[in-house]
Design an enzyme around this catalytic site. Sequence first.
Site, PDB file in Angstrom:
ATOM      1  N   SER A 129     -91.643 -31.555  -7.118  1.00  0.00           N
ATOM      2  CA  SER A 129     -92.026 -30.207  -6.718  1.00  0.00           C
ATOM      3  C   SER A 129     -91.217 -29.144  -7.459  1.00  0.00           C
ATOM      4  O   SER A 129     -90.031 -29.327  -7.750  1.00  0.00           O
ATOM      5  CB  SER A 129     -91.798 -30.052  -5.209  1.00  0.00           C
ATOM      6  OG  SER A 129     -92.004 -28.707  -4.801  1.00  0.00           O
ATOM      7  N   TYR A 151     -95.672 -24.715  -9.043  1.00  0.00           N
ATOM      8  CA  TYR A 151     -96.127 -23.529  -8.316  1.00  0.00           C
ATOM      9  C   TYR A 151     -96.044 -22.386  -9.313  1.00  0.00           C
ATOM     10  O   TYR A 151     -94.936 -21.980  -9.708  1.00  0.00           O
ATOM     11  CB  TYR A 151     -95.217 -23.228  -7.117  1.00  0.00           C
ATOM     12  CG  TYR A 151     -95.439 -24.115  -5.925  1.00  0.00           C
ATOM     13  CD1 TYR A 151     -96.700 -24.234  -5.334  1.00  0.00           C
ATOM     14  CD2 TYR A 151     -94.384 -24.816  -5.354  1.00  0.00           C
ATOM     15  CE1 TYR A 151     -96.901 -25.029  -4.233  1.00  0.00           C
ATOM     16  CE2 TYR A 151     -94.576 -25.621  -4.239  1.00  0.00           C
ATOM     17  CZ  TYR A 151     -95.838 -25.724  -3.688  1.00  0.00           C
ATOM     18  OH  TYR A 151     -96.027 -26.524  -2.595  1.00  0.00           O
ATOM     19  N   THR A 177    -100.400 -26.568  -8.800  1.00  0.00           N
ATOM     20  CA  THR A 177    -100.929 -26.404  -7.448  1.00  0.00           C
ATOM     21  C   THR A 177    -101.591 -25.039  -7.342  1.00  0.00           C
ATOM     22  O   THR A 177    -100.950 -24.009  -7.542  1.00  0.00           O
ATOM     23  CB  THR A 177     -99.819 -26.543  -6.398  1.00  0.00           C
ATOM     24  OG1 THR A 177     -99.358 -27.904  -6.395  1.00  0.00           O
ATOM     25  CG2 THR A 177    -100.336 -26.215  -5.007  1.00  0.00           C
ATOM     26  N   LYS A 261    -104.184 -29.164  -8.785  1.00  0.00           N
ATOM     27  CA  LYS A 261    -104.148 -29.750  -7.440  1.00  0.00           C
ATOM     28  C   LYS A 261    -104.559 -28.700  -6.414  1.00  0.00           C
ATOM     29  O   LYS A 261    -104.117 -27.554  -6.481  1.00  0.00           O
ATOM     30  CB  LYS A 261    -102.739 -30.252  -7.145  1.00  0.00           C
ATOM     31  CG  LYS A 261    -102.517 -30.876  -5.772  1.00  0.00           C
ATOM     32  CD  LYS A 261    -101.084 -31.396  -5.694  1.00  0.00           C
ATOM     33  CE  LYS A 261    -100.771 -32.015  -4.356  1.00  0.00           C
ATOM     34  NZ  LYS A 261    -100.725 -31.039  -3.254  1.00  0.00           N
ATOM     35  N   HIS A 285    -103.667 -29.602   0.554  1.00  0.00           N
ATOM     36  CA  HIS A 285    -102.237 -29.418   0.802  1.00  0.00           C
ATOM     37  C   HIS A 285    -101.833 -30.063   2.130  1.00  0.00           C
ATOM     38  O   HIS A 285    -100.944 -29.566   2.830  1.00  0.00           O
ATOM     39  CB  HIS A 285    -101.882 -27.928   0.815  1.00  0.00           C
ATOM     40  CG  HIS A 285    -100.530 -27.607   0.241  1.00  0.00           C
ATOM     41  ND1 HIS A 285    -100.363 -27.044  -0.994  1.00  0.00           N
ATOM     42  CD2 HIS A 285     -99.282 -27.788   0.722  1.00  0.00           C
ATOM     43  CE1 HIS A 285     -99.075 -26.866  -1.240  1.00  0.00           C
ATOM     44  NE2 HIS A 285     -98.386 -27.326  -0.202  1.00  0.00           N
TER      45      HIS A 285
END
Length: 387
Positions: A129, A151, A177, A261, A285
């Site tokens: 992440s 992100y 994402t 994603k 998510h």
Amino acid sequence: MSHFAQYQDGVYADATNGDLPRLPYHHEALRDLAEKAMEPGPFGYVEGSAGRERTADANVAAFARYALRPRSLRPGAENAGDLGVTLFGERYPTPLLTAPVGVLEQVHGEAELAVARGANALGVPMVLSTAASTPMEEVAEAADTWWYQLYWPGDDALAESFVRRATAAGAKAIVVTADTKRLGWRPRDLALGHLPFLRSQGMANYFSDPEFRSRLKADPEPGGVFTEAVFHFLGAFASRSLSTDNIARIRDWTDLPVLVKGVVRGDEAIELVEAGVDGLVVSNHGGRQVDNAVAALDALPEVVEAVGDRAAVLFDSGVRSGADVAVAMALGARAVLLGRPWVYGLAVDGAAGVEHVLRAVLAELQITAELMGRDAADLDRDDVTRR
């Protein structure tokens, strides 16, 4: 062929000597242990979802709507059960990856480094992440194979820096994402006032980034609260204008495969493929962003049909077992990202807990594939029906 299925033979053999498994195999039992091991805020952060949590519940319930159709006497079935898959020209021993989960320092002190060790034991890639507790370069040293989840921040120069760092550090793919332009409405976190970012948690990739640091007047203070760095992070966390145009820019920053994603619609999948992405992850998510959204598994066939063979389709959200992985693959997923189960393993027993969860899922998946008379990569719509 991998022999994950033999794990259960070892469990039974150990039991004859009075050595029973330390951790449970049902997700719910492991979750209960994790709740006892974690503080209320961190547990609510991991377990909680958006709104009334209808999307999270729907993700899990959706798997009961699809039934596998075993064919034990299929020609060649005696050699079935291989779990290997090929993704973007790379051969992987299993179709399982650890889904990107941020702020793992609130789950276990070793955070991503423990996840890496648990995943390495089984050849499972971890998807790191952006909101990690450990800088990506340190994770790269610990993980045998890893992908980087982005992100996309409001600052494109920072996005570029993250992607270039991940590429240089040895990531095998970039996963953007797209469903988190802002945090969803999460009542569990609100009730406890728990937002770990305000405590400087989950910021290791930001605090170690030269582009991010160049925006600050002073060095970040690890563990500090309401520092200048935290305020800058809150302003830069997510781009509200993320679009296919942004994603196409990644091609200027890396030659790695690029996935998006957070896709649950066929029309959006087509737009992304036309924009040049290599893969999609059908996901909502884990129910954490939009309450009462479509269950990810129900969206999977639509996306697979829309994309065809133009991009690889992966899946996450609601997966709790090896049989769930088999259902997702039969519906067209090339690989599956697993989230909450291994997080609870991490909370209870660190790297060993992560390994326990992954090993159990892979053992059940291989046993299921053998009993279906299929290799995992060959599961298709003929092997599943809607109840």
